[in-house]
Motif scaffolding. Structure first.
Motif, PDB file in Angstrom:
ATOM      1  N   ALA A  89     139.015  41.340  16.382  1.00  0.00           N
ATOM      2  CA  ALA A  89     139.347  40.119  15.650  1.00  0.00           C
ATOM      3  C   ALA A  89     140.417  39.418  15.497  1.00  0.00           C
ATOM      4  N   LEU A  90     141.488  40.057  16.396  1.00  0.00           N
ATOM      5  CA  LEU A  90     142.619  39.370  16.557  1.00  0.00           C
ATOM      6  C   LEU A  90     142.867  38.623  18.056  1.00  0.00           C
ATOM      7  N   PHE A  91     142.553  39.206  18.982  1.00  0.00           N
ATOM      8  CA  PHE A  91     142.736  39.120  20.344  1.00  0.00           C
ATOM      9  C   PHE A  91     142.184  37.804  20.664  1.00  0.00           C
ATOM     10  N   PRO A  92     140.810  37.469  20.414  1.00  0.00           N
ATOM     11  CA  PRO A  92     140.299  36.237  20.879  1.00  0.00           C
ATOM     12  C   PRO A  92     140.975  34.980  20.345  1.00  0.00           C
ATOM     13  N   PHE A  93     141.852  34.984  19.341  1.00  0.00           N
ATOM     14  CA  PHE A  93     142.563  33.914  18.617  1.00  0.00           C
ATOM     15  C   PHE A  93     144.077  34.069  19.081  1.00  0.00           C
ATOM     16  N   TYR A  95     151.338  45.030  18.691  1.00  0.00           N
ATOM     17  CA  TYR A  95     151.341  46.689  18.299  1.00  0.00           C
ATOM     18  C   TYR A  95     150.541  46.934  17.239  1.00  0.00           C
ATOM     19  N   LEU A  96     150.104  45.807  16.509  1.00  0.00           N
ATOM     20  CA  LEU A  96     149.257  46.324  15.210  1.00  0.00           C
ATOM     21  C   LEU A  96     148.050  46.728  15.785  1.00  0.00           C
ATOM     22  N   ALA A  97     147.361  45.767  16.656  1.00  0.00           N
ATOM     23  CA  ALA A  97     146.030  46.071  17.120  1.00  0.00           C
ATOM     24  C   ALA A  97     145.848  47.209  17.934  1.00  0.00           C
ATOM     25  N   PHE A  98     146.872  47.602  18.941  1.00  0.00           N
ATOM     26  CA  PHE A  98     146.881  48.760  19.913  1.00  0.00           C
ATOM     27  C   PHE A  98     147.384  50.180  19.151  1.00  0.00           C
ATOM     28  N   GLY A  99     148.102  49.953  18.003  1.00  0.00           N
ATOM     29  CA  GLY A  99     148.499  50.943  17.331  1.00  0.00           C
ATOM     30  C   GLY A  99     147.266  51.596  16.803  1.00  0.00           C
ATOM     31  N   LEU A 100     146.415  50.972  16.028  1.00  0.00           N
ATOM     32  CA  LEU A 100     144.911  51.483  15.511  1.00  0.00           C
ATOM     33  C   LEU A 100     144.100  51.717  16.552  1.00  0.00           C
ATOM     34  N   MET A 101     144.031  50.920  17.610  1.00  0.00           N
ATOM     35  CA  MET A 101     143.098  51.234  18.493  1.00  0.00           C
ATOM     36  C   MET A 101     143.602  52.623  19.532  1.00  0.00           C
ATOM     37  N   ASP A 102     144.710  52.977  19.637  1.00  0.00           N
ATOM     38  CA  ASP A 102     145.329  54.237  20.273  1.00  0.00           C
ATOM     39  C   ASP A 102     145.214  55.319  19.505  1.00  0.00           C
ATOM     40  N   PHE A 103     145.033  55.017  18.021  1.00  0.00           N
ATOM     41  CA  PHE A 103     145.102  56.347  17.223  1.00  0.00           C
ATOM     42  C   PHE A 103     143.633  57.022  17.054  1.00  0.00           C
ATOM     43  N   VAL A 129     155.283  36.167  17.428  1.00  0.00           N
ATOM     44  CA  VAL A 129     154.402  36.951  16.526  1.00  0.00           C
ATOM     45  C   VAL A 129     153.433  37.583  17.172  1.00  0.00           C
ATOM     46  N   PHE A 130     152.685  37.293  18.359  1.00  0.00           N
ATOM     47  CA  PHE A 130     151.696  38.017  18.997  1.00  0.00           C
ATOM     48  C   PHE A 130     152.373  39.004  19.662  1.00  0.00           C
ATOM     49  N   ARG A 131     153.629  38.872  20.404  1.00  0.00           N
ATOM     50  CA  ARG A 131     154.156  40.033  21.183  1.00  0.00           C
ATOM     51  C   ARG A 131     154.903  41.122  20.653  1.00  0.00           C
ATOM     52  N   CYS A 132     155.254  40.808  19.198  1.00  0.00           N
ATOM     53  CA  CYS A 132     155.836  41.715  18.177  1.00  0.00           C
ATOM     54  C   CYS A 132     155.371  42.235  17.319  1.00  0.00           C
ATOM     55  N   TYR A 133     154.094  41.670  16.608  1.00  0.00           N
ATOM     56  CA  TYR A 133     153.286  41.801  15.508  1.00  0.00           C
ATOM     57  C   TYR A 133     151.879  42.267  15.803  1.00  0.00           C
ATOM     58  N   ILE A 134     151.413  41.326  16.366  1.00  0.00           N
ATOM     59  CA  ILE A 134     149.833  41.564  16.457  1.00  0.00           C
ATOM     60  C   ILE A 134     149.579  42.252  17.570  1.00  0.00           C
ATOM     61  N   GLU A 144     163.752  40.627  14.814  1.00  0.00           N
ATOM     62  CA  GLU A 144     163.359  39.876  13.683  1.00  0.00           C
ATOM     63  C   GLU A 144     162.347  40.462  12.816  1.00  0.00           C
ATOM     64  N   MET A 145     161.413  41.228  13.675  1.00  0.00           N
ATOM     65  CA  MET A 145     160.420  42.107  12.855  1.00  0.00           C
ATOM     66  C   MET A 145     160.066  43.299  13.703  1.00  0.00           C
ATOM     67  N   PRO A 146     160.935  44.152  13.219  1.00  0.00           N
ATOM     68  CA  PRO A 146     160.880  45.544  13.824  1.00  0.00           C
ATOM     69  C   PRO A 146     160.055  46.365  13.444  1.00  0.00           C
ATOM     70  N   ALA A 147     159.542  46.152  12.181  1.00  0.00           N
ATOM     71  CA  ALA A 147     158.890  47.155  11.421  1.00  0.00           C
ATOM     72  C   ALA A 147     157.332  47.793  12.034  1.00  0.00           C
ATOM     73  N   VAL A 148     156.794  46.544  12.532  1.00  0.00           N
ATOM     74  CA  VAL A 148     155.485  47.023  13.178  1.00  0.00           C
ATOM     75  C   VAL A 148     155.880  47.980  14.742  1.00  0.00           C
ATOM     76  N   ILE A 149     156.680  47.712  15.244  1.00  0.00           N
ATOM     77  CA  ILE A 149     157.084  48.576  16.233  1.00  0.00           C
ATOM     78  C   ILE A 149     157.380  49.955  16.002  1.00  0.00           C
ATOM     79  N   ILE A 150     158.272  50.139  15.134  1.00  0.00           N
ATOM     80  CA  ILE A 150     158.571  51.485  14.331  1.00  0.00           C
ATOM     81  C   ILE A 150     157.189  52.259  14.015  1.00  0.00           C
ATOM     82  N   TRP A 151     156.582  51.424  13.249  1.00  0.00           N
ATOM     83  CA  TRP A 151     155.074  52.021  12.922  1.00  0.00           C
ATOM     84  C   TRP A 151     154.101  52.324  13.960  1.00  0.00           C
ATOM     85  N   TYR A 152     154.318  51.467  14.954  1.00  0.00           N
ATOM     86  CA  TYR A 152     153.581  51.686  16.332  1.00  0.00           C
ATOM     87  C   TYR A 152     153.910  53.090  16.879  1.00  0.00           C
TER      88      TYR A 152
END
Length: 330
Positions: free
Chosen positions: A261-265, A280-288, A273-278, A55-63
């Protein structure tokens, strides 16, 4: 004589007569148990991560795209950093030992994108996750080496006398060894995967490390911003250092602020939403950061200077050989 009453049918204990109603009930119960067990297993085995997030594959592809950029850019950049540190041992800074360990850690992490792609998109087995979780644990704790670099620069700018006394001692090697022990212990625990509330350990580590790095860099910026006695403008050397620390602070915020900013909440997001979006978004930026950090190190004129000296030596050798040939020919 013992009699049993099943569905209104009276029967002898030695001659139990199974009525069709009772047989149907037994078959229905056994079928329901089988289906429930099979459905749980199939949901864990037959569906990949990508399919579960259809349902929300865009963030995984970006990751995954960022991960492959890490592999093609981060590996050569970190290897170049290791080569420069080894080549310039005589003229190395005090932070190079931490930069070297961080580069080694990032090289190993940048090798994982092919396995991660296959595991997320194609595989349904849980075996690759043990390998990936170990590497994830290594990357989760990589900011500890970055915090050591910030601490070393903080001591050099704000406590120069103490820094000079500790400059030639082996406390940095001891600190780097201690950090590696923490990194490997955390990675092994994450690889095990069944420790209750283990995700809170990462939240505490990233929050504390992020706050420490921001504090050190802000203190360095404040100290460098102060002009010397009788001077209205910042010294050129201080100005260059100020710009470099400011860039480092911006990169730290860019790479590590999203998980902070995201993980404490996490409790406020839905599971999908957390598993498929938050996640991969957070770890994608961190891994970069595995690509940004070595590029930043190489941008400090070390690579350009080394290449210029190398080219200059080659040109002088060519000129000398040509001159010798010309003289011998005359």
């Amino acid at each position: 004589m013992l009699y049993l009453k099943i569905k209104g049918v009276l029967c002898n204990s030695h001659q139990v007569i199974m009525t069709p109603t009772f047989m149907d009930l037994v078959n229905i119960n056994s079928t329901m148990i089988f289906i429930s067990q099979r459905s749980v297993n199939d949901s864990d085995v037959e569906e990949t991560v990508y399919e579960s997030c259809r349902e929300m594959p865009a963030v995984i592809i970006w990751y995954l795209g960022l991960q492959f950029i890490n592999m093609f850019l981060g590996i050569p950049a970190n290897l170049m950093v290791l080569w420069l540190i080894h080549k310039n041992k005589g003229d190395s800074s005090t932070s190079d030992i931490f930069i070297q360990q961080l580069a080694v850690l990032d090289v190993f992490f940048c090798l994982t994108p092919p396995l991660e792609l296959v595991n997320i998109v194609y595989l349904t087995s849980s075996v690759p996750w043990y390998v990936l979780r170990f590497f994830y644990g290594i990357k989760d704790t990589s900011p500890l080496f970055l915090a050591c670099i910030c601490l070393d620069r903080y001591m050099a700018v704000l406590h120069p006398i103490t820094f000079t006394k500790l400059k030639d001692r082996h406390h940095r090697a001891i600190l780097a060894t201690g950090v590696w022990l923490v990194v490997l212990a955390y990675a092994a625990a994450k690889c095990k995967g069944d420790i209750p509330n283990f995700e809170k350990v990462f939240t505490v580590i990233i929050l504390a490390t992020f706050a420490f790095m921001v504090f050190c860099n802000m203190a360095i910026l404040w100290a460098l911003r102060q002009s010397g006695p009788g001077r209205d403008e910042m010294h050129p050397v201080k100005k260059r250092a100020f710009k470099m620390v400011l860039i480092i602070l911006a990169i730290i915020v860019f790479n590590y602020f999203p998980p902070v900013a995201l993980f404490p909440f996490r409790a406020y997001y839905t599971k999908d939403v957390f598993r498929c979006y938050i996640h991969y978004l957070a770890f994608g930026l961190m891994d970069f950061s595995s690509s940004i950090q070595p590029v930043l190190y190489l941008s400090k004129d070390k690579l350009v200077l080394s290449l210029a000296l190398c080219c200059q030596k080659k040109k002088s050798q060519i000129f000398t050989s040509d001159t010798t040939q010309t003289v011998s020919g005359v």
